[in-house]
Design a protein around this motif. Structure first.
Motif, mmCIF file in Angstrom:
data_model
loop_
_atom_site.group_PDB
_atom_site.id
_atom_site.type_symbol
_atom_site.label_atom_id
_atom_site.label_comp_id
_atom_site.label_asym_id
_atom_site.label_seq_id
_atom_site.Cartn_x
_atom_site.Cartn_y
_atom_site.Cartn_z
ATOM 1 N N SER A 69 37.423 10.268 29.073
ATOM 2 C CA SER A 69 36.612 9.071 28.828
ATOM 3 C C SER A 69 37.134 7.849 29.569
ATOM 4 N N GLN B 180 34.205 -6.716 31.362
ATOM 5 C CA GLN B 180 34.251 -6.841 29.907
ATOM 6 C C GLN B 180 34.348 -8.302 29.477
ATOM 7 N N ASP C 112 37.043 2.650 29.903
ATOM 8 C CA ASP C 112 35.620 2.949 29.711
ATOM 9 C C ASP C 112 35.119 3.645 30.969
ATOM 10 N N ARG D 53 31.447 2.791 32.126
ATOM 11 C CA ARG D 53 31.342 1.490 32.806
ATOM 12 C C ARG D 53 32.050 1.535 34.154
#
Length: 308
Positions: free
Chosen positions: A111, A137, A259, A262
């Protein structure tokens, strides 16, 4: 395998080359043969003990360094979603582990990994994860379609923030040194303000009433807050760097997290030339101490990158 670790805090000289076992991936993890690892200020703060003193990194006998990695998957755990041979980038966002990206191999949760941007070198790709994700972010924390001030706009995080804000069609006011004006305008800045004292007054001369929001990767603090309109937004980039929320300004801090989804979007933008990938220099992993010395000396544009 070889890895650079820290067993005691201090200057660049405490970086130690160690022989350690090659890590094995567990379920949902991938092992990456490291082709390039970027050198970031957070690495120096970890090495010096600053983050442990601040209560961010718990005491450990051994600490690994390096957040950013570019390389090739060479082993996968169950349900990892990648295959051996995939070119990838990834982010290690756990500070207190004994191995980081300054190594020949690293294991990351799938991930935290994304396909590498196409058409760029591993060294260029390694400059993307930590800094671009931090900028993205941080930008997610502000709710504006108007004017955004970015401090440290010539830096790694600031440059990505300018480019991402420009892609969102915000009016971007960039703060940097005079010699960097052409560069930050190339990133997408609409307005340029030279860094220095009385920043609020000088920004308000360009944007009467003040900007809607500020991203402050340069840790300017109150002078940058003064540039925000009443009731605007401010994002701080380090623990303890958030100013008092004067005039109803909403002050928040960005805390980076891995992430992969993203990161894949950011890699695509880098492949398309939307995000600037800047490498200051490439050094062998064994020269990690030299890289930290150069980082401390300042004046870099782009990231130093280590290659095993």
């Amino acid at each position: 395998m070889r890895a650079m670790v820290v067993r005691r805090f201090g200057g660049p000289e405490v970086l130690e080359s160690a022989e350690v076992p090659v890590p094995a991936p567990g379920p949902g993890q991938v092992r990456i043969r490291v082709a390039a690892a970027a050198v970031n200020p957070v690495d120096a703060a970890t090495r010096s003990g600053l983050l442990t003193e601040a209560g961010v990194v718990p005491p450990r006998d051994v600490l690994g360094l390096g957040w950013d990695v570019a390389g090739e998957v060479d082993a996968v755990g169950e349900d990892a979603g990648f295959r051996a041979g995939d070119a990838v980038i990834g982010l290690r966002d756990r500070l207190a582990t004994p191995l980081g990206a300054y190594a020949e191999w690293i294991v990351l949760d799938a991930s935290a990994v994304a396909p590498a941007p196409a058409g760029v070198s591993p060294a260029e790709a390694a400059t993307l994860p930590l800094n671009a994700l931090t900028a993205a972010q941080a930008l997610d924390l502000v709710d504006t379609t108007g004017t955004l001030l970015v401090t440290g706009a010539a830096g790694a995080v600031g440059g990505y923030a300018v480019a991402l804000a420009h892609a969102r069609k915000l009016r971007v006011v960039a703060v940097a040194g005079s010699s960097d004006e052409a560069q930050v305008r190339a990133f997408g800045a609409d307005e340029f303000v030279r860094r220095g004292p009385s920043l609020g007054d000088r920004v308000r001369a360009v944007v009467p009433g003040g900007v809607d929001a500020v991203l402050d990767p340069a840790l300017v603090g109150l002078d940058a807050l003064d540039a925000v309109r009443g009731g605007g937004e401010f994002v701080a980039f380090a623990a303890g760097a958030a100013p008092i929320p004067l005039r109803g300004v909403r002050v928040r801090g960005v805390w980076i997290r891995a992430d992969g989804t993203r990161l894949a979007e950011l890699a695509r933008m880098a492949s398309e030339g939307v995000l600037p990938l800047r490498v200051a220099d490439v050094l062998p992993l064994s020269d990690a101490a030299k890289a930290h010395e150069r980082l401390a000396a300042g004046g870099l544009r782009g990231r130093l990158v280590l290659t095993p």
